[in-house]
Design an enzyme around this catalytic site. Sequence first.
Site, PDB file in Angstrom:
ATOM      1  N   GLY A  59       0.817  -1.206   0.000  1.00  0.00           N
ATOM      2  CA  GLY A  59       0.000   0.000   0.000  1.00  0.00           C
ATOM      3  C   GLY A  59       0.846   1.248   0.000  1.00  0.00           C
ATOM      4  CG  ASN A  60      -0.372   4.674  -1.583  1.00  0.00           C
ATOM      5  OD1 ASN A  60      -1.045   5.544  -1.041  1.00  0.00           O
ATOM      6  ND2 ASN A  60      -0.811   3.972  -2.623  1.00  0.00           N
ATOM      7  NE  ARG A  61       5.078   6.636   4.635  1.00  0.00           N
ATOM      8  CZ  ARG A  61       5.168   5.913   5.744  1.00  0.00           C
ATOM      9  NH1 ARG A  61       4.165   5.917   6.610  1.00  0.00           N
ATOM     10  NH2 ARG A  61       6.248   5.200   5.988  1.00  0.00           N
TER      11      ARG A  61
END
Length: 271
Positions: free
Chosen positions: A29-31
């Site tokens: 995933g990412n932020r």
Amino acid sequence: GRTGDLAGRRVVVTAGGTREPVDPVRFLGNRSSGKMGFALAAEALARGAQVRLISAPTALTPPYGAEFVEVETTLQMLEAVRQAVATADVLVMNAAVADFRPAAPAPRKIKKEELRADEGARADAQAEAEEVLTLRLVRNPDILQELTHLSAAQTDTAAAARSAPAPLAEVSGSSPSRSSETPARPRRLIRVGFAAETHDVLSYARQKLAQKSLDLLVANDVTRPDSGFGSDTNKVYIFHADGGLEELPVMPKEEVAAAIWDRIVPLLGTN
Ligand code: C5P
């Protein structure tokens, strides 16, 4: 005094960060928090638009009145966006989309006990000392880029449909044919992209605007503490297709959203 300037418009906003499964319990995933995208959707609703918010998982509550479509992966988002833009005037692609996904997500949870050095790992110097798991990734499609072709084709179809006599409507409920209540597709889909960069923000932004042939590109430096992922404020640069560049001050994401719609509205013209 911008009340109602999106009345009758259909807009699609994407938000959040896509998740790419590694196995049934893990993902890459990412932020992205989704805050900017949700603010863009809320602002469009306040101005009278019909809003479809296509979101990867976030901790946020969707704004009341938005058509909310939840997705997880980039491929799912591509499909949802494809369907949504068929009748939309604007696509604001705020989602942080994963550029890569695991090539073959494991059907069962990957157990550390099953770990064994594979060929890739053996080639790695570290593998001598440590146990290494290699994850193979494949490139995801670029949603905005895919739509460059798609929207052109659809625009042709829509134009043809307007000038030709309407075919007899099918009675089947599952028929994808448009009924007379469905407004003709707009001549052109306005496309807005975002760039979250950690360095060389401005030069990457110009490249992206051209590459993805966008109408607007909103760039932010995600290394600033008052801007980007998770923050309630944002500092953005807005690049226009004609080469124009605006630098906006740090503002709450709601105000940034309003500033962005202020720049989209004039592009809608008399579609
Ligand atoms: O190339 P980059 O990912 O930095 O471009 C960012 C913009 O492109 C964002 O608007 C993002 O939503 C969109 N994008 C996309 N499909 C991808 C990657 C990014 O539509 N696979």
